[in-house]
Design a protein around this motif. Structure first.
Motif: not given
Length: 199
Positions: A19-21, A25-32, A59-62, A101-105
């Motif tokens: 669902q998240i993917e 918003e997912y693309g921006r979440l990944e980039r940010s 990328a792997d950490l994300f 990831i959570l910093a992208q509040y």
């Protein structure tokens, strides 16, 4: 503390991740999240990775960080909102990516609000006692993601061994208490440079 069945957690976590993917918003979440390297790096998270290079490893950490958030969300739901149960034991480098990831509040709030889910993460609930094969690993496997990338998933014994090595190296640079203090006088250093330039 009663923990939900790992199979149920894994199935629900896989659904949540899908669902998240699927959100806009997912693309921006990944980039940010991947661009957060100038803002977030502790002395005791990412540096525990052998020959770590954030550009190569990000990328792997994300992927691992987002999977952890999906697992925590699933446990939170299946435990009737038990925050302590949802704070799964994970490896410190992966936990650091969870923070990024959570910093992208704003994005996280928008996305989870649309999906009707809640990301769970509180420092006062964290326990760095991760061991291979534990409850987290069982849930992870049940999600169908295979085995974790062991480059990033370090158990407690290995984490402590690497922390000891890092601590000694940091102290050699004048960095104390694993990055929690130092005696560097930036003004004195600037004055020394000026004197060296004049002479």
């Amino acid at each position: 503390m009663a923990l939900p069945n790992p199979v149920e957690v894994g199935v629900r976590a896989a659904e949540i991740l899908g669902q998240i993917e699927g959100t806009e918003e997912y693309g921006r979440l990944e980039r940010s999240s991947k661009a957060y390297d100038d803002c977030w790096a502790t002395f005791t998270g990412y540096p525990l990775i052998s020959q770590w290079n954030l550009q190569r490893d990000v990328a792997d950490l994300f992927t691992e960080g987002l999977r952890v958030l999906a697992l925590k969300t699933a446990v939170f739901e299946l435990s009737d909102g038990d925050e302590h149960a949802a704070e799964l034991e994970i490896s410190a480098p992966v936990d650091e990516m969870v923070h990024a990831i959570l910093a992208q509040y704003t994005l996280c709030q928008t996305m989870t609000g649309k999906l009707g889910i809640r990301f769970v993460h509180m420092t006062d609930q964290e326990r760095f006692a991760y061991e291979h094969g534990n409850y987290t690993d069982q849930c992870y496997a049940a999600a169908g993601w295979g085995e974790q990338n062991r480059r990033y998933w370090l158990d407690k014994t290995e984490m402590l061994r690497r922390l000891d090595i890092l601590g000694r190296k940091y102290e050699g640079l004048g960095i104390e208490r694993m990055g929690r203090g130092h005696e560097i006088d930036f003004e004195a250093d600037a004055e020394e440079r000026e004197l060296a330039t004049v002479s």
